[in-house]
Enzyme design. Structure first.
Site, short mmCIF file in Angstrom:
data_model
loop_
_atom_site.label_atom_id
_atom_site.label_comp_id
_atom_site.label_asym_id
_atom_site.label_seq_id
_atom_site.Cartn_x
_atom_site.Cartn_y
_atom_site.Cartn_z
N GLY A 10 0.83 -1.21 0.00
CA GLY A 10 0.00 0.00 0.00
C GLY A 10 0.86 1.25 0.00
CG PHE A 11 0.28 6.17 -0.16
CD1 PHE A 11 1.46 6.54 -0.78
CD2 PHE A 11 -0.46 7.14 0.50
CE1 PHE A 11 1.91 7.86 -0.74
CE2 PHE A 11 -0.02 8.46 0.54
CZ PHE A 11 1.16 8.81 -0.07
CB ILE A 12 1.21 4.37 4.70
CG1 ILE A 12 0.37 5.63 4.44
CG2 ILE A 12 2.09 4.56 5.94
CD1 ILE A 12 -0.65 5.95 5.53
CE1 TYR A 158 -10.48 3.82 6.93
CE2 TYR A 158 -10.85 6.14 7.44
CZ TYR A 158 -9.98 5.08 7.26
OH TYR A 158 -8.63 5.26 7.40
CE LYS A 162 -8.13 2.07 9.48
NZ LYS A 162 -7.05 1.06 9.59
#
Ligand code: UGA
Length: 329
Positions: A10-12, A158, A162
């Site tokens: 993924g991005f991070i 979402y 979290k």
């Protein structure tokens, strides 16, 4: 040291993996390479990581407890869980996918850490847990968002998942002594970022002369945070802390229309803005209080929006041949 990074393509996750490799660690990047957004970006990140000694890729879906256990029993010094369904507005349309990946997924990892004696978990959370930040609900949680502010009024499935992941982490820390650092990220952007997120889209859309779709009036504010700053924070979070929830955000709140103006300047092209109705799941702002990250981890953001966005533009222009075709809406 041997680390498992879930969502490692993924991005991070891919930036975290690179930083860990830079430091000489062995990294297993686990990812299901799902189609939540254009997989060509994931293939690009994966190819870069696979070229590096010390890296191994493992196809894994964190929703699958058996598969998670099969990997964790190999033994790791820590797990960094960056696997998630991550779209705020998209979660309204498909909440179950978010519950499965973001709650069942972390549950599987926490159980696995307990069962295979893995002492440390770093868990990704989000500034969206702060919801409307008190202006909507009155009591508590007034901006800037501090870690002890009200976080039980999420605006989207979402954000609710979290928050639930944070709560599960605490329960497993309490019951089993797993050391957990939970990070609340604030609208992360940078090279090879997520094409469902605004700043990636803005760069592509302006560069290609496409309409820039703005939800609402564009006066919403974000504390956009550069990906390398976030990755550095995540690595710092590997140290033992007991159980802590820590914001990783930038100091600067920027209006969306001002970020678009900055991108126009960096690209030397005008944006053609088209306004669309905003989603009720969207927060109006996410101002970060980052004192705790400095106190606990000695972390501070180093890259401001102008520098970070110019690196993002540079990446886009270098990769334009294929990046112009990435699906952004
Ligand atoms: C982002 C990420 O998507 C979440 O995964 C993350 O948890 C969250 O940041 C966080 O770190 O707190 P968001 O702040 O909504 O969520 O980031 P963007 O998707 O980049 O949207 C920023 C703003 O731009 C929003 O107000 C959104 O409505 C707007 N936007 C987005 C548009 O106007 N047009 C678009 O095409 C996309």
């Amino acid at each position: 040291m041997r680390y498992l990074v879930t969502g490692g393509i993924g991005f991070i996750g891919s930036r975290v993996a690179e930083l860990l490799l830079d430091g000489g660690a062995e990294v297993c990047g686990a990812d299901n390479l799902n189609h939540a957004y254009d997989v060509r970006l994931k293939e690009w990140r994966l190819a870069r990581l696979q070229a590096r000694p010390g890296f191994s890729f493992h196809r894994l879906d964190v929703r699958d407890a058996g598969a998670v256990n099969g990997l964790l029993e190999r033994g790791f010094d820590a797990v960094i869980n960056l696997a998630a369904m991550a779209g705020v507005r998209q979660s309204v349309a498909e909440p179950r996918a978010y519950i499965d990946a973001n709650i069942v997924g972390v549950l599987n990892l926490l159980q696995g850490c307990r069962d295979y004696g893995i002492p440390k978990l770093v868990q990704a959370s989000s500034s969206s847990v702060y919801g409307g930040g008190g202006r909507v609900y009155g009591a508590g949680g007034s901006p800037p968002f501090r870690e002890d502010a009200l976080t039980d009024r999420p605006l989207s499935p979402y954000a609710a998942t979290k928050k639930a992941s944070e709560l599960l982490c605490h329960a497993y820390h309490y019951l089993n002594g797993t050391d957990v650092t939970v990070f609340r990220f604030f609208t992360v952007y940078g090279p090879a970022g997520r094409p469902d997120m605004m700043l990636f889209r803005v760069v592509q859309w302006i560069a290609e002369g496409r309409p820039v779709v703005v939800y609402g009036d564009g006066q919403q504010e974000r504390n956009f945070t550069y990906v390398d700053d976030v990755a550095r924070g995540v690595v710092a979070g590997l140290q033992p802390v007991g159980f802590e929830v820590i914001n990783l955000g930038s100091r600067q709140a920027v209006k969306l229309m001002d970020a678009i103006a900055l991108a126009e300047r960096l690209l030397g092209k005008k944006a053609r803005v088209e306004h669309r109705p905003s989603s009720p799941a969207d927060a109006a702002f996410n101002p970060a209080d980052i004192a705790k990250a400095r106190e606990v981890l000695g972390w501070e953001p180093q890259v401001g929006l102008e520098e970070g966005l110019s690196r993002t533009v540079a990446w886009y222009l270098e990769n334009r041949e294929w990046a112009r075709d990435l699906v952004t809406l």
